[in-house]
Design a protein around this motif. Sequence first.
Motif: not given
Ligand code: TYD
Length: 460
Positions: A267-269, A95-97, A100-102
């Motif tokens: 969402a927020e959490n 997915g794109d950076p 929300g993958k992590s």
């Molecule tokens: P992340 O999982 O770090 O993305 P990836 O691993 O794909 O690069 O997600 C990053 C985005 O998710 C960040 O811009 C903020 C958002 N986010 C929320 O809205 N709520 C949350 O509880 C968390 C942890 C992240």
Amino acid sequence: MAKIKTKWVCQNCGYETPKYIGRCPDCGSWSSFTEETEVKNSNSSLQSVVIDNTPVCLINEIEITESIKASTGFEEFDRVLGGGLVQGSLVLLAGDPGIGKSTLLLQTAGNICNNGKKLLYICAEESGSQVKLRAQRLNVNSDKLYVYSQTNLENVLSQIDEIKPDILVIDSVQSVYTSNITSSSGSVSQIRECTNILMDIAKNKNITVIVIGHVTKDGNIAGPKVLEHMVDTVIYFEGDKYKSQRLLRSIKNRFGSTNEIGVFNMAENGLEEVSNPSELFMNERRDVVTPGSVIISTLEGTRALLVEIQALVGTTSYPSPRRVSTGVEYNRLLQIIAVLEKRIGLNLSKHDVYVNVTGGIEINEPAADLGIALAVATCFRDVVVDSDCVIIGEISLSGGIRNVSDLEKRIYEAQKLGFKKAIIPKLLKKLPDNFEIEIIQAERLIDAIKACVSSQKSKT
Ligand code: TYD
Ligand code: MG
């Protein structure tokens, strides 16, 4: 003895050549070649470990071992995986950076550990404390979740032997490297070699491995495309960064269907699963419906989904009118416009037509034809399709409406969400009479259009 070799590798598709070339003959991209030096140890640990004792046997003699599927704790994720994580499989989450993958995998890790499994999370992009902060925010806490901030795969291997996890998460494949080869991390050679090692861990040690891979549109980082054929399951996490809705879609799956999608809300959490996505897609619809807006009932895998199709038809200012489609196949749109022109007599030759599916969904099934046609026709005639009406049907070139698969499931979904009327194809067999929703069977496209228009007129 170490063997040193240099080669030019296309960072887009992984094509290799001994000399620099400007355009990749395989994927057609320009200036995508970079030089990579490869030092491969002839006594590489990988090669020496694999001793194959598997006997050759007749297909009738093979015993089926039931594959064990572990739940991710998210029903939406499980469905996309084909029932859960298959033990000893290698899953790529691309997915794109920043999509929300992590976040998804950390929450999944928490769920898996709460089910009594041991998980090792390799955070190659973040420090342990950063992961801890995120875990606190996501309410993830378990004494079976190990976090290791490490980029060298050999160090990871030694930790695996020590911890003996059931599941290994690599975040991300672009930031880990193996000392087997000297190319920098993120290069195609490194990604390929690392995936080979991870595949080896999954198959030989029977550990489920989930690998995160970033994709960028400009292809600057070697895309996970090169890995797709190596892994068991490829899942894309998609969505608009500026909206909270996220879709999980499987592109390849050795253990299940690739038609399923999973819907989440950021969402927020952290991520929340959306078990009734139709409601989410409908939320964006206002009470006052504009001409050109139609609700259809589409099938995504085993599940019926209600989505809105919007059309905009306006006089063109171009020499040849524009046809633009988002979420609908372009040629399908052209065909529907041709049917509207020939069979209904709408003259669209001086009009631009834009069609859009809301919610970022891609519709590939012909059951959406009638909805698209009605969206275009009602926008052209400036009339409104009733807001509580759902449209289902495929259109033939003769202007007839054809039946679609799983009709009852689609109607039931509309009824569940409070729709009062469904326009469907004319059926030969009787529908079960337990539907509360009014069902109008239309034989031809013109009948369906009249059904919408007349209901509109009778209302006003
Ligand atoms: P992340 O999982 O770090 O993305 P990836 O691993 O794909 O690069 O997600 C990053 C985005 O998710 C960040 O811009 C903020 C958002 N986010 C929320 O809205 N709520 C949350 O509880 C968390 C942890 C992240
Ligand atoms: Mg990340």
